[in-house]
Design a protein around this motif. Structure first.
Motif, PDB file in Angstrom:
ATOM      1  N   UNK A 140      23.398  -3.775   0.355  1.00  8.90           N
ATOM      2  CA  UNK A 140      21.968  -4.110   0.285  1.00  8.90           C
ATOM      3  C   UNK A 140      21.318  -3.145  -0.703  1.00  8.90           C
ATOM      4  N   UNK A 141      20.824  -3.705  -1.810  1.00  6.49           N
ATOM      5  CA  UNK A 141      20.185  -2.902  -2.859  1.00  6.49           C
ATOM      6  C   UNK A 141      18.695  -3.193  -2.867  1.00  6.49           C
ATOM      7  N   UNK A 142      17.907  -2.144  -2.994  1.00  2.44           N
ATOM      8  CA  UNK A 142      16.463  -2.292  -3.142  1.00  2.44           C
ATOM      9  C   UNK A 142      16.117  -1.998  -4.604  1.00  2.44           C
ATOM     10  N   UNK A 143      15.444  -2.948  -5.246  1.00  2.00           N
ATOM     11  CA  UNK A 143      15.056  -2.784  -6.651  1.00  2.00           C
ATOM     12  C   UNK A 143      13.535  -2.722  -6.712  1.00  2.00           C
ATOM     13  N   UNK A 144      13.012  -1.570  -7.092  1.00  2.00           N
ATOM     14  CA  UNK A 144      11.569  -1.393  -7.234  1.00  2.00           C
ATOM     15  C   UNK A 144      11.182  -1.734  -8.661  1.00  2.00           C
ATOM     16  N   UNK A 145      10.252  -2.685  -8.800  1.00  2.00           N
ATOM     17  CA  UNK A 145       9.858  -3.178 -10.115  1.00  2.00           C
ATOM     18  C   UNK A 145       8.685  -2.382 -10.689  1.00  2.00           C
ATOM     19  N   UNK A 146       8.632  -2.316 -12.006  1.00  2.00           N
ATOM     20  CA  UNK A 146       7.494  -1.675 -12.675  1.00  2.00           C
ATOM     21  C   UNK A 146       6.305  -2.617 -12.763  1.00  2.00           C
ATOM     22  N   UNK A 147       6.589  -3.901 -12.968  1.00  2.00           N
ATOM     23  CA  UNK A 147       5.527  -4.906 -13.055  1.00  2.00           C
ATOM     24  C   UNK A 147       5.680  -5.913 -11.937  1.00  2.00           C
ATOM     25  N   UNK A 148       5.311  -7.164 -12.238  1.00  2.00           N
ATOM     26  CA  UNK A 148       5.391  -8.184 -11.194  1.00  2.00           C
ATOM     27  C   UNK A 148       6.453  -9.235 -11.498  1.00  2.00           C
ATOM     28  N   UNK A 149       7.373  -8.933 -12.444  1.00  2.00           N
ATOM     29  CA  UNK A 149       8.419  -9.898 -12.792  1.00  2.00           C
ATOM     30  C   UNK A 149       9.745  -9.182 -13.000  1.00  2.00           C
ATOM     31  N   UNK A 150      10.818  -9.884 -12.642  1.00  2.00           N
ATOM     32  CA  UNK A 150      12.170  -9.358 -12.864  1.00  2.00           C
ATOM     33  C   UNK A 150      13.040 -10.517 -13.322  1.00  2.00           C
ATOM     34  N   UNK A 151      13.635 -10.375 -14.494  1.00  2.00           N
ATOM     35  CA  UNK A 151      14.488 -11.436 -15.024  1.00  2.00           C
ATOM     36  C   UNK A 151      15.798 -11.480 -14.253  1.00  2.00           C
ATOM     37  N   UNK A 152      16.311 -12.685 -14.025  1.00  2.00           N
ATOM     38  CA  UNK A 152      17.559 -12.821 -13.277  1.00  2.00           C
ATOM     39  C   UNK A 152      18.734 -12.156 -13.995  1.00  2.00           C
TER      40      UNK A 152
END
Length: 229
Positions: free
Chosen positions: A66-78
């Protein structure tokens, strides 16, 4: 709701340097730039394994990370998620964080039958964005890690399962449904632009057929109004 309450004994909370993903997935410059723009931090939150969950492994699912990815903005490309999946030789369930909101995502991942040590990766499935402090539910009941993984994936699929349908067949049906949705949208767009009556009649017929096929894919067990030749 696809947020799970992971047992305390599974907790790791280890920050993963992006460089490990770059090296493990042979990330090119463009994708590396996307990581820099879109990802703040990657944390290995939990390890679901025989020693942490007291569930036996299977050959296809020896562990689930289980990985948690904290984003800088409001979008993450697949492509970012795909790179992380390629770098880690285990199935992964992601928790994506944007501000006060969180979303679960995962791709069905299985060992390659053609190339030892390689993994086959499907498209990522995404749950709904919910408040980060939303209540979490217990992990699904399962007899082994393989069954647990399939149930966690199943919760992310926006289609009703058919009795006896395995995860790969269900994913194929989901892909067909999405393709049919695109076909319907294209037909509707053509219909709006078309002015010639005979062509409009043809398009109406094609649209009705596509809609019927779409409805059947969504719910194969539902009986319609008779057989159509």
């Amino acid at each position: 709701m696809t947020l799970y309450q992971y047992p305390p004994q599974t907790t790791l909370k280890r920050v993963i340097p992006k460089s490990r993903i770059y090296d493990g997935a042979s990330v090119n410059t463009a994708l590396r730039d996307r990581f820099v723009r879109e990802v703040d931090q990657i944390t290995w939150e939990h390890k679901l394994a025989p020693e942490t969950l007291n569930l036996p492994a299977t050959s296809a699912v020896p562990e689930i990370q289980v990985f948690r990815v904290t984003l800088k903005g409001d979008a993450l490309h697949d492509d970012v998620l795909r790179a992380i999946d390629r770098a880690v030789p285990f199935p992964i369930v992601f928790e994506l964080l944007v501000g006060e909101h969180i979303q679960t995502a995962a791709a069905y991942k299985r060992p390659s039958e053609a190339e030892r040590g390689k993994w086959v990766l499907c498209d990522h499935l995404h749950g709904d964005w919910v408040a980060q402090d939303s209540p979490r539910k217990p992990l699904p009941v399962a007899v082994n890690l393989g069954a647990l993984y399939y149930r966690m994936l199943s919760a992310l699929m926006p289609i009703t399962p058919v009795p006896g349908e395995d995860v790969e067949t269900r994913l194929e049906r989901l892909a067909a449904i999405r393709a049919k949705e695109r076909e319907i949208a294209q037909l509707q767009s053509k219909l709006k632009r078309e002015s010639q009556f005979s062509i409009k009649v043809t398009l109406h017929g094609q649209l009705a057929e596509a809609q019927a096929a779409f409805d059947h894919m969504k719910d194969p067990g539902k009986t319609g109004g008779g057989n159509h030749e």
